[in-house]
Design a protein around this motif. Structure first.
Motif, short mmCIF file in Angstrom:
data_model
loop_
_atom_site.label_atom_id
_atom_site.label_comp_id
_atom_site.label_asym_id
_atom_site.label_seq_id
_atom_site.Cartn_x
_atom_site.Cartn_y
_atom_site.Cartn_z
N ASN A 121 0.83 -1.21 0.00
CA ASN A 121 0.00 0.00 0.00
C ASN A 121 0.86 1.26 0.00
OD1 ASN A 121 0.92 -0.02 2.64
ND2 ASN A 121 -1.10 -0.21 3.58
N TYR A 122 2.17 1.09 -0.25
CA TYR A 122 3.12 2.20 -0.27
C TYR A 122 4.14 1.87 -1.35
CZ TYR A 122 6.46 5.63 1.78
OH TYR A 122 7.32 6.67 2.02
N ILE A 123 4.03 2.57 -2.49
CA ILE A 123 4.93 2.34 -3.61
C ILE A 123 5.72 3.62 -3.87
CG2 ILE A 123 5.10 1.76 -6.08
CD1 ILE A 123 2.32 0.39 -5.76
N VAL A 124 7.02 3.53 -3.77
CA VAL A 124 7.87 4.68 -4.12
C VAL A 124 7.96 4.66 -5.64
CG1 VAL A 124 10.09 5.82 -3.84
CG2 VAL A 124 9.14 4.46 -1.96
N THR A 125 7.23 5.56 -6.28
CA THR A 125 7.16 5.56 -7.75
C THR A 125 8.09 6.58 -8.38
OG1 THR A 125 5.62 5.48 -9.60
CG2 THR A 125 5.20 7.14 -7.92
N TYR A 126 8.57 7.53 -7.59
CA TYR A 126 9.58 8.48 -8.06
C TYR A 126 10.48 8.81 -6.88
CZ TYR A 126 12.07 12.51 -9.72
OH TYR A 126 13.08 13.36 -10.08
#
Length: 193
Positions: A121-126
């Motif tokens: 539920n926590y994606i580091v996308t940048y």
């Protein structure tokens, strides 16, 4: 305090109106950054913008996240903010690494988030090359957070933030700025910054 609440209400109304006019097309899955050095990622972060959520609706200033490495798979999460009443409020939880740049964040007593294990539920996308700022979301794009090591960014950085948010499939008009004492002083849709 009334002006803060009025400002928050006006920002929500503006964001809702913009959403009707600028509904995003179906977006591809949110992609995590290819590599995340957790040791560099831990520490203090300032929230510069976020999608409004029930758990932080009363946060009006100086929202922060402090991450502390516990072991190779677990990070202590301490979120805090200044509320509409001027008080500091916080919560402590855990982030468990599920995969590179993908974590399950949990908080005791929060429905559907009280288990240490769970879906991402926590994606580091940048993530900036120097780890100075990051954009984090979830697979549904209901949550989204712009995090920075500094509470102050210049106009060029705000434009880059908006570009990253939009390129990640988010509607920048639904994301609201998060005031900081030293930085931006008002809550407004990111698309207007």
């Amino acid at each position: 305090m009334r002006s803060s609440v009025r400002g928050l209400a006006a920002a929500f109304i503006a964001a809702a109106g913009a959403a009707v006019l600028a509904a995003p097309a179906q977006a591809a899955p949110l992609t995590p950054v290819p590599q995340l050095d957790v040791n560099r990622y831990v520490g203090q972060w300032y929230q510069l913008a976020a999608n409004p959520a029930p758990f932080n609706i009363d946060c009006v200033r100086d929202t922060t996240a402090n991450y502390t490495l516990l072991d190779e798979r677990n990070v202590r999460v301490e979120n805090s903010c200044t509320t509409v009443t001027g008080e500091r409020r916080g919560i402590v939880g855990n982030a468990r690494v599920n995969d590179t740049a993908q974590l399950h964040v949990s908080f005791p007593g929060v429905p559907s988030q009280d288990s240490l294990d769970g879906p991402t539920n926590y994606i580091v996308t940048y993530l900036a090359d120097d780890y100075s700022w990051a954009f984090v979301g979830d697979s549904t794009r209901l949550s989204g957070f712009v995090l920075s090591r500094s509470p102050v960014v210049d106009p060029a950085a705000w434009q880059e933030i908006r570009r990253v948010v939009e390129n990640s499939g988010y509607n920048a008009c639904l994301m609201l700025t998060s005031p900081t004492t030293e930085g931006m002083q008002e809550i407004r849709p990111l698309c207007t910054v």
